[in-house]
Design a protein around this motif. Structure first.
Motif, PDB file in Angstrom:
ATOM      1  N   LEU A 104       0.836  -1.208   0.000  1.00 25.90           N
ATOM      2  CA  LEU A 104       0.000   0.000   0.000  1.00 25.90           C
ATOM      3  C   LEU A 104       0.868   1.256   0.000  1.00 25.90           C
ATOM      4  N   ALA A 105       1.966   1.200   0.756  1.00 28.59           N
ATOM      5  CA  ALA A 105       2.881   2.350   0.784  1.00 28.59           C
ATOM      6  C   ALA A 105       3.566   2.550  -0.567  1.00 28.59           C
ATOM      7  N   LEU A 106       3.827   1.442  -1.273  1.00 27.34           N
ATOM      8  CA  LEU A 106       4.484   1.520  -2.584  1.00 27.34           C
ATOM      9  C   LEU A 106       3.509   1.766  -3.732  1.00 27.34           C
ATOM     10  N   ALA A 107       2.227   1.692  -3.459  1.00 26.43           N
ATOM     11  CA  ALA A 107       1.216   1.829  -4.516  1.00 26.43           C
ATOM     12  C   ALA A 107       1.385   3.064  -5.388  1.00 26.43           C
ATOM     13  N   PRO A 108       1.681   4.238  -4.824  1.00 24.02           N
ATOM     14  CA  PRO A 108       1.852   5.394  -5.713  1.00 24.02           C
ATOM     15  C   PRO A 108       2.985   5.195  -6.719  1.00 24.02           C
ATOM     16  N   PHE A 109       4.018   4.476  -6.330  1.00 29.16           N
ATOM     17  CA  PHE A 109       5.135   4.213  -7.246  1.00 29.16           C
ATOM     18  C   PHE A 109       4.763   3.131  -8.252  1.00 29.16           C
ATOM     19  N   LEU A 110       3.913   2.191  -7.830  1.00 26.22           N
ATOM     20  CA  LEU A 110       3.454   1.142  -8.741  1.00 26.22           C
ATOM     21  C   LEU A 110       2.543   1.707  -9.820  1.00 26.22           C
ATOM     22  N   MET A 111       1.900   2.822  -9.492  1.00 21.90           N
ATOM     23  CA  MET A 111       0.981   3.448 -10.435  1.00 21.90           C
ATOM     24  C   MET A 111       1.720   4.169 -11.557  1.00 21.90           C
ATOM     25  N   GLY A 112       2.998   4.386 -11.366  1.00 24.31           N
ATOM     26  CA  GLY A 112       3.794   5.014 -12.431  1.00 24.31           C
ATOM     27  C   GLY A 112       3.772   6.451 -12.344  1.00 24.31           C
TER      28      GLY A 112
END
Length: 112
Positions: A104-112
């Motif tokens: 969840l914390a990495l989600a913004p980075f996973l979104m590109g």
């Protein structure tokens, strides 16, 4: 779902709640109603399909109800001789939460 979209207070409440928080809201909804029903329910309230899918995919982790596959594995395990279902649930939930929180914390980075 179709009927809820005709109740303006519900549309406003859910729309305001999910806007720009699709990942978090869908991941949390998955903990209560499972990830597939969560994405179906919330899809009517956002156009951000990518964030919704990331949130519900991540939301498949966490509580056993978050994913039907997890519930199936729990049922199979519980039928095994000498199954220690309480211990299984504790380890399962702990391992899933250990994965859920950083994703969840990495989600913004996973979104590109």
């Amino acid at each position: 779902m179709g009927n809820l979209k005709h109740v303006e207070p519900v549309v406003t409440l859910v729309g305001d709640m999910i806007r720009r928080r699709e990942v978090m809201v869908s991941a949390l909804a998955s903990q209560v109603i499972s990830n597939v029903p969560a994405v179906i329910m919330l899809s009517g309230f956002t156009d951000n399909a990518r964030a919704l899918l990331v949130g519900t995919n991540i939301g498949g982790l966490g509580m056993p109800v978050a994913s039907l596959a997890s519930l199936i594995s729990l049922r199979i395990y519980a039928k095994m001789p000498h199954a220690r279902t309480g211990r299984y649930l504790a380890w399962f939930t702990a391992a899933n939460i250990v994965l859920l929180v950083p994703l969840l914390a990495l989600a913004p980075f996973l979104m590109g």
